[in-house]
Each structure stands twice: as structure tokens, then as C-alpha cells.
Design an enzyme around this catalytic site. Sequence first.
Site, PDB file in Angstrom:
ATOM      1  N   SER A   1      -6.273 -16.166   0.790  1.00 25.12           N
ATOM      2  CA  SER A   1      -5.014 -16.898   0.934  1.00 25.12           C
ATOM      3  C   SER A   1      -5.195 -18.164   1.768  1.00 25.12           C
ATOM      4  CB  SER A   1      -3.964 -15.990   1.576  1.00 25.12           C
ATOM      5  OG  SER A   1      -3.791 -14.812   0.819  1.00 25.12           O
ATOM      6  N   ASN A   2      -5.971 -18.072   2.843  1.00 29.59           N
ATOM      7  CA  ASN A   2      -6.219 -19.247   3.677  1.00 29.59           C
ATOM      8  C   ASN A   2      -7.160 -20.241   3.013  1.00 29.59           C
ATOM      9  OD1 ASN A   2      -5.035 -19.095   6.617  1.00 29.59           O
ATOM     10  ND2 ASN A   2      -5.523 -17.006   6.003  1.00 29.59           N
TER      11      ASN A   2
ATOM     12  N   LYS B   1      -7.979  -4.798   2.651  1.00 25.21           N
ATOM     13  CA  LYS B   1      -7.527  -5.729   3.701  1.00 25.21           C
ATOM     14  C   LYS B   1      -6.019  -5.592   3.807  1.00 25.21           C
ATOM     15  CE  LYS B   1      -7.489 -10.599   5.099  1.00 25.21           C
ATOM     16  NZ  LYS B   1      -6.158 -11.214   4.962  1.00 25.21           N
TER      17      LYS B   1
END
Length: 314
Positions: free
Chosen positions: A53-54, A178
Amino acid sequence: MGSISAFAPPPFGVYAPLVTFFNEDESLDIPSIESHTLRMAEGGVAGLVIQGSNGEAPHLLHDERQTLVRTVHNTLQKNGFHDIKLIVGCGAPSVRETLLYLAEAKAAGGDFGLVLPPAYWTAAMGVPVIEKFFSDVAAESELPFLIYNFPGVTGGIDISSDSIIHLAKAEPKIVGVKLTCGNVGKLQRISSALPKEKFAAFAGKSDFFLPALVAGSNGVIAALANVTPKVHTEVLRLYKAGDLQGAIGVQNKLSNADWAILKLGVAGVKGSVAKYFGYGTSQGRRPLGSMAPEKLSGEVAADIKTVVELEKIL
């Protein structure tokens, strides 16, 4: 434990979900990506997550994803960091494209995949559909992979501990999860139900890193590690040494900084790296764009600066 076997999970430790640096024209900023990879490795991380996502994965084309993985892999290899694991984001709305991403990740040097649940037509994504998606991917995947539970980017889909445990027992190639959902109870249930040598449950944010370790986390995959990898590895060191009070002291700083950087988004992570470590910019791909430098000021800046100052003396 059913079919659990064969594929080892990622090792215990801190994992940085790498941001992707771009030039002003939105092309990949390869020199900054190389500098960032090397600083993370020197900071003591056990692994790197690419195209999460980052990493602005939805904004990257297939060939760019492969270029990115190869760049990170080659940077590590030529600098002697042969043991650092690469987890590559491979989530897509369909089984077919997810499998393609996994194959491309393996070819480019990835060790593991990281797969979000499908989120196209979320109303149709009930528990049986999501479980079958992961089972179908596992049946054909060229890489072992982790489930990625992040309701914030999947229209609120939040995979239960029941589903994760069921899938882990049934599918040998599913080797971890995660948990960016922040649910420590869920992590506790998963870690207590599955053997650590077969399955790794990771905290997905810095702000509950230490509580998650107590609950059985295999470490952390945390955006803030892009800024302060050494501070995160210090929490691990203190915890493993039995210095809980020392670990709590560092965790307090991480929790405040994590909350501060959350307010700034991905651009804030990149902007902090640029401000404090001298490479890259906050530039993203539209519609994310970049961050005005003045946003790194006031209380937000103070909390981030606190952990950066600690980073630079470790």
C-alpha cells in the site's frame, strides 16, 4: 495440522514496506529507490515489502513492478545483503491477474508474495468467495505468499481469524498474514493456533508493534520503518533482552510518530525521508500527487523528529 508443510515463512524481524520514489514526471526515481533500499538494509531489517500500500502498487504498470523488484534485489545483492527477504505485493481483483503478478515477482527476484483479498463488487465478496480466492491462488502460485488484511484499502473487507487459520491449515503456500487491521486479539488467536515454523503473523503498523510481539507476532511490517528502521529493530532488541520497560519507552515514541505520519499519508512518509535523510521527494502519481513541505511542521513534525533523532544515534 493438516496440510501445513514444506514452505517456510519469512523470518522474524522488522520489515519495511518500501515507498516508491518518483521523479517530477512521475517516472521511477531509480537512484532514490536504490539509496532507500541500502539505508533500510543497513538499518537491520529482516526483509523488504515491495509494491504494498505504501509502495503505491495500484499506480504501477506490470513492467514497472518488475523493474522495481529487480532494482531492489540487485541493490541488496551487490552490497552483500544476501539474506534480506523480499515480499512482493501481488494483489489483484482476479485470481488470473494475481497469479500473473506472483509469477512476475518470482522472475524478478521476489521470495514471497503479499496478496490482498479481492475487493471488486465488495457486496459479493462473502467469506466463501474470499476463501476460495485464496485457495485458488495457492493452488497455482509460483511463490509462497502472505495474506494481506487491510480493510482500509479493500472497501472494509476484514478477514477473520477463522478464515486465516482455516486457509493456513489447508494451503501450504499460505505462509503468513500481515494484519494492518490493528486487531491484536486476532493476531493472538492466529499465532496461538499455528506453528511459528510454518506460519508468520505480522503486526501491520508501528503503533501496536510491542503489544503484538507479546501476542506472538513474527515482527512488524510498518510504514514508519521507511523513516526509522533502527528504532524498530531497537524495540525488538530490548524485547528479546527482557527489557520490557525499555521497549515500552521506545514504543511510546513509535506510537506517537506513527499516528503523526498517518495524518500525512504516503506522501508524508516520502517527504519525511527526503527531509531527514536527503534523498527522494514526496512526489507520487496522480491523483496522490505530492505534499507541501510546510505540512511537516508543528506537533506532527515534532513527533516524527523525536524518532528520527533516536534513529540517528542508534
